[in-house]
Scaffold this active site. Sequence first.
Site, PDB file in Angstrom:
ATOM      1  CB  VAL A   1      54.161 -16.236  38.755  1.00 22.43           C
ATOM      2  CG1 VAL A   1      55.114 -17.328  39.221  1.00 22.43           C
ATOM      3  CG2 VAL A   1      54.845 -14.864  38.823  1.00 22.43           C
ATOM      4  CG  ASP A   2      49.786 -20.957  38.893  1.00 25.25           C
ATOM      5  OD1 ASP A   2      50.666 -21.825  38.954  1.00 25.25           O
ATOM      6  OD2 ASP A   2      48.677 -21.095  39.426  1.00 25.25           O
TER       7      ASP A   2
END
Length: 655
Positions: free
Chosen positions: A395-396
């Site tokens: 996600v990052d």
Amino acid sequence: MDQALDVKSVGLGGEDLARSEFVAKLNYTIDHAQRALIALQHPEGYWHAALEANVEMEAEFVIFMHFMEAVDRDLEQRLKKRLLDAQQADGSWALYKGGEGYLSSSIESYFALKLAGMHAGDDPAMKARRWILSRGGIEKCGTLARFYLACMGQIPWEATAGLPVEVALLPNWFPFNMYELASWARGTAFALMLLQAAKPAVPVDYREGVLELYIQPPHFTKFKQPSGKHPLSLRNAFNVIDKGLRWYTRHPVRSLRARAMRVAENWILERQEANGSWGGIEPCYLLSAMALKALGYRNDHPVIHKALEASRELIWEFGDTALYMPCVSPNWDTALAAKALLDSDLEGDHPALAATAKWYIDRQIFRKGDWSVKRPNLEPGGWAFEFYNDCYPDVDDSAVILDVLPRVKNFDDPKALERAIRTSANWVMGMQSSDGGFAAFDVDCNQKWLNHIPLADVEAVTDPSCADLTGRVLEMMAAVGYKANHPVAHRAIEWLKREQFPDGAWWGRWGVAYIYGTWSALMGLRAIGADLNEPWIKRGVEWLKSKQNQDGGWGESPLADKDPAWRGRGDSTASQTAWALMGILAGEDGVSESALRGAAWLLERQNQAGSWDETASTGNGFPNHFYLRYYMYPHYFPLMALGRFRRRVLNSAAH
């Protein structure tokens, strides 16, 4: 509380500068950093620099080469030099520069040096041995180190934490199953289970072994798991269970064991990446290959041949020394470098950004990885941290990439760009956990009790929601057109409000530590359109201001993860000063004295190469146990911060 400035004149380096001179210095610094950063871009469109962890990386790779019967003596000597260079005056090795000695790192480093030719009577060995024995010797080493030592016959397999391979057969609905572990722990655990079942023990000449690290003779030594802080703790309860699991590993049900080993073996084989690696990280790279070797795979088998080639991709050469990296970080470095260029007002149609967009479009992941076990109906579309890690997009990275791609202008394939943005935004937002926050690789991977099992001596086998990622997703959502009233954004904002500490700070999971989390949260809240006048947001800004050092910068030691007294405290660093400056700019309008002093700190310290000098570990892998030094952090983060600061200065002057 400091006052907003009108920027008619500013204090910089002990002298007042007129606004025009100040802006000229600001412009020069930004231009120098931009040109230097663009020059570092690879022709294919990406940026990539070294990523440094602690010496366990070099030590484990030396052990790996001996276990795999694939020793490169020249490389080994460069790794040996790095180990010796990193040894502290007391004979130990630390988790980060300037930190206290760490027993497992020191034991593994000592063993690796012996394998690489160091003699027990050599001065570095004697100093290390004295330090290790003073801390309890080999019987006190950590969980992962025990597996490496057992593979080389230095401790009995009975000394390793009980991890029966039959655990691989537990269904996903069972309270404990492999998908309740974080992605990094899951990949490591599958390899460790097979190693424990196979129990390899590569013979080592006694002169290269570590018998001298035993306090009691080996046959008298009782290896125990670390105890909990209280007699009735979960850790102690699991240590009792561990004894039963270890008994079972000696007396398995043969048919069940054989079936479980096939399942675990296939699980590993199915997840080997195109370049031969696993999971994108050093433990999975090395231990997966070791597990297959223990099952009888030879070095000329295609799987092992590719794995050995992939293992060398983590080497970063520095002349006569070699760094062994925990992973490679091209997607992360590229996203943040491009974001820094855009935030410092490089035009969106610049060729460097077009090349970056093409790089990402060509590498977007449309394969369902392990994350899909808990999100089976979510369509893929994220990006990984590394060159190859299709099973584990995160996600990052995806969120930062999505903050970049919408700002690329006049791209030659607008439909491909639009598709990349749309599909990835859908994937990132679909990875929201049920608590409203966002984690790195999985959703709802937050069963805290798992951090007390014997395998989890570093207390990092889960992947819970964290402020840095939640703030980053809010910033991403704003970049692709969403507002604070979107249900995903609303739940994320409420999560941040709940998770804020009373003093105003947020803890950051993937950086050091509270400065990192507070910066990320404030950036996301401003971008998505939260009301900056709300008291809880103002508290975040005031916390950052309260932690500013006298020299105008900010710094925070990794000790902050362990000791609250160190929160926001430490020698000023370029990356942490940049984070704090951006956090303050995000949390308020105008240009405060704190922001001005932070910018002045950066302006005074740019080096001739256009970057900033920094050797501290400001990245985080496992809090309290594993810290990271990103070699590009002191370049793109200060550029990003100064670009945002310049925009604010010019806007403030205009009004």
